[in-house]
Design a protein around this motif. Structure first.
Motif, mmCIF file in Angstrom:
data_model
loop_
_atom_site.group_PDB
_atom_site.id
_atom_site.type_symbol
_atom_site.label_atom_id
_atom_site.label_comp_id
_atom_site.label_asym_id
_atom_site.label_seq_id
_atom_site.Cartn_x
_atom_site.Cartn_y
_atom_site.Cartn_z
ATOM 1 N N GLU A 1 23.254 -64.506 -78.377
ATOM 2 C CA GLU A 1 24.780 -64.728 -77.799
ATOM 3 C C GLU A 1 25.871 -64.309 -78.840
ATOM 4 O OE1 GLU A 1 22.233 -66.838 -77.376
ATOM 5 O OE2 GLU A 1 21.735 -66.509 -75.169
ATOM 6 N N GLU A 2 25.327 -64.967 -80.143
ATOM 7 C CA GLU A 2 26.190 -64.753 -81.215
ATOM 8 C C GLU A 2 26.229 -63.251 -81.525
ATOM 9 O OE1 GLU A 2 26.068 -67.083 -84.471
ATOM 10 O OE2 GLU A 2 25.774 -69.106 -83.333
ATOM 11 N N PRO B 1 35.817 -67.076 -87.780
ATOM 12 C CA PRO B 1 34.855 -67.156 -86.669
ATOM 13 C C PRO B 1 34.927 -66.037 -85.850
ATOM 14 C CG PRO B 1 36.719 -68.638 -86.114
ATOM 15 C CD PRO B 1 36.992 -68.188 -87.535
ATOM 16 N N GLN C 1 25.801 -60.636 -79.805
ATOM 17 C CA GLN C 1 26.541 -59.940 -78.659
ATOM 18 C C GLN C 1 28.004 -60.077 -78.923
ATOM 19 O OE1 GLN C 1 25.505 -57.651 -76.189
ATOM 20 N NE2 GLN C 1 23.630 -57.715 -77.765
ATOM 21 N N ALA C 2 28.282 -61.073 -79.188
ATOM 22 C CA ALA C 2 29.714 -61.546 -79.443
ATOM 23 C C ALA C 2 30.261 -60.794 -80.632
ATOM 24 C CB ALA C 2 30.226 -63.033 -79.632
ATOM 25 N N GLU D 1 33.279 -57.771 -80.685
ATOM 26 C CA GLU D 1 34.431 -57.660 -81.677
ATOM 27 C C GLU D 1 34.401 -56.555 -82.802
ATOM 28 O OE1 GLU D 1 37.865 -59.229 -83.974
ATOM 29 O OE2 GLU D 1 36.796 -59.317 -81.630
ATOM 30 N N SER E 1 21.965 -66.627 -83.101
ATOM 31 C CA SER E 1 21.568 -66.388 -81.797
ATOM 32 C C SER E 1 21.660 -65.068 -80.988
ATOM 33 C CB SER E 1 22.071 -67.619 -80.909
ATOM 34 O OG SER E 1 23.466 -67.295 -80.608
ATOM 35 N N PRO F 1 35.296 -64.283 -82.093
ATOM 36 C CA PRO F 1 35.516 -64.673 -80.860
ATOM 37 C C PRO F 1 34.638 -64.626 -79.853
ATOM 38 C CG PRO F 1 36.740 -62.774 -81.376
ATOM 39 C CD PRO F 1 36.052 -63.415 -82.676
ATOM 40 N N PRO F 2 34.640 -65.265 -78.737
ATOM 41 C CA PRO F 2 33.443 -65.129 -77.682
ATOM 42 C C PRO F 2 33.443 -63.702 -76.944
ATOM 43 C CG PRO F 2 34.553 -67.286 -77.373
ATOM 44 C CD PRO F 2 35.224 -66.456 -78.531
ATOM 45 N N ALA F 3 32.558 -63.068 -76.622
ATOM 46 C CA ALA F 3 32.547 -62.078 -75.928
ATOM 47 C C ALA F 3 33.137 -61.687 -74.673
ATOM 48 C CB ALA F 3 31.016 -61.352 -75.757
ATOM 49 N N PRO F 4 33.961 -60.919 -74.483
ATOM 50 C CA PRO F 4 34.815 -60.846 -73.286
ATOM 51 C C PRO F 4 33.802 -60.556 -72.129
ATOM 52 C CG PRO F 4 35.030 -58.871 -74.387
ATOM 53 C CD PRO F 4 34.432 -59.642 -75.542
#
Length: 209
Positions: free
Chosen positions: A19-20, A68, A22-23, A27, A17, A70-73
């Motif tokens: 969102e992934e 994995p 961008q995360a 990173e 996706s 990590p989520p985007a800050p």
């Protein structure tokens, strides 16, 4: 996540996706800033990130697929505002596709907080996400041979602003005087991946005939 070698020193990373993507971008930029990743270029797209100039692409591919992301800050709260006159020649067609009035198209679009998912097509052109899926629109069946600079346009789930005159098949809903790309400015691009954007209506809302 899937990794694909590109030439001798590049790697294309595919994710599920935007969102992934961008995360993953956040990173990778963090790792390059701290010195644990050597990459000459890191280029995001809709659901991929390309890394170029890697000393060992295979090793990085193994690292990325073994843990994995990590989520985007959270990004800073600053938002780029783009004044727009909703007067595009495709405004009425978009209103009909959405099943709303022409003024409602402007209201919905201006009330949305957008985010630059990635950049491409032309210097300064950002692919902005934020509109709900029900407002996706198809590209024009017959692309225009010349779209004026500053045209605010829709295609699929994205909003974009043409930084210069070029051919294009997006639905034109408005115009802006903001300069999207200026080589004398630092940075030259007004928009970059992750930037928050709001469109501010100016003047009357009516389609060009």
């Amino acid at each position: 996540m899937r990794t694909l070698p590109v030439g001798e020193d590049a790697l294309l990373v595919e994710v599920a996706s935007g969102e992934e993507a961008q995360a993953l971008l956040a990173e990778l930029l963090r790792r390059r800033a701290e010195g644990s990743l050597a990459a000459r270029e890191i280029v995001p797209a809709a659901r991929t990130v390309l890394l170029d100039g890697l000393p060992d692409p295979a090793r990085l591919a193994a690292e990325l697929t073994s843990r994995p992301v990590p989520p985007a800050p959270p990004r800073p709260a600053e938002t780029v505002e783009i004044p727009v006159r909703y007067d595009g020649p495709d405004l009425a067609d978009v209103a009909a596709h959405w099943g709303v009035s022409v003024p409602e198209v402007a209201r919905i679009h201006a009330a949305t907080e957008f985010r630059v998912a990635f950049c491409g097509f032309a210097p300064g052109f950002g692919y902005l996400t934020g509109l709900p899926a029900r407002y996706e629109v198809p590209r024009r069946a017959a692309p225009r041979t010349s779209v004026p600079p500053g045209s605010v346009a829709l295609a699929g789930p994205y909003t974009g602003v043409y930084p210069r005159s070029s051919p294009g098949g997006w639905q034109l809903i408005g115009t802006t005087g903001r300069v999207l790309w200026d080589h004398t400015r630092e940075p030259a691009a007004l928009l970059s991946p992750g930037t928050r954007v709001r469109f501010v209506p100016v003047g009357a809302t009516e389609p060009v005939t």
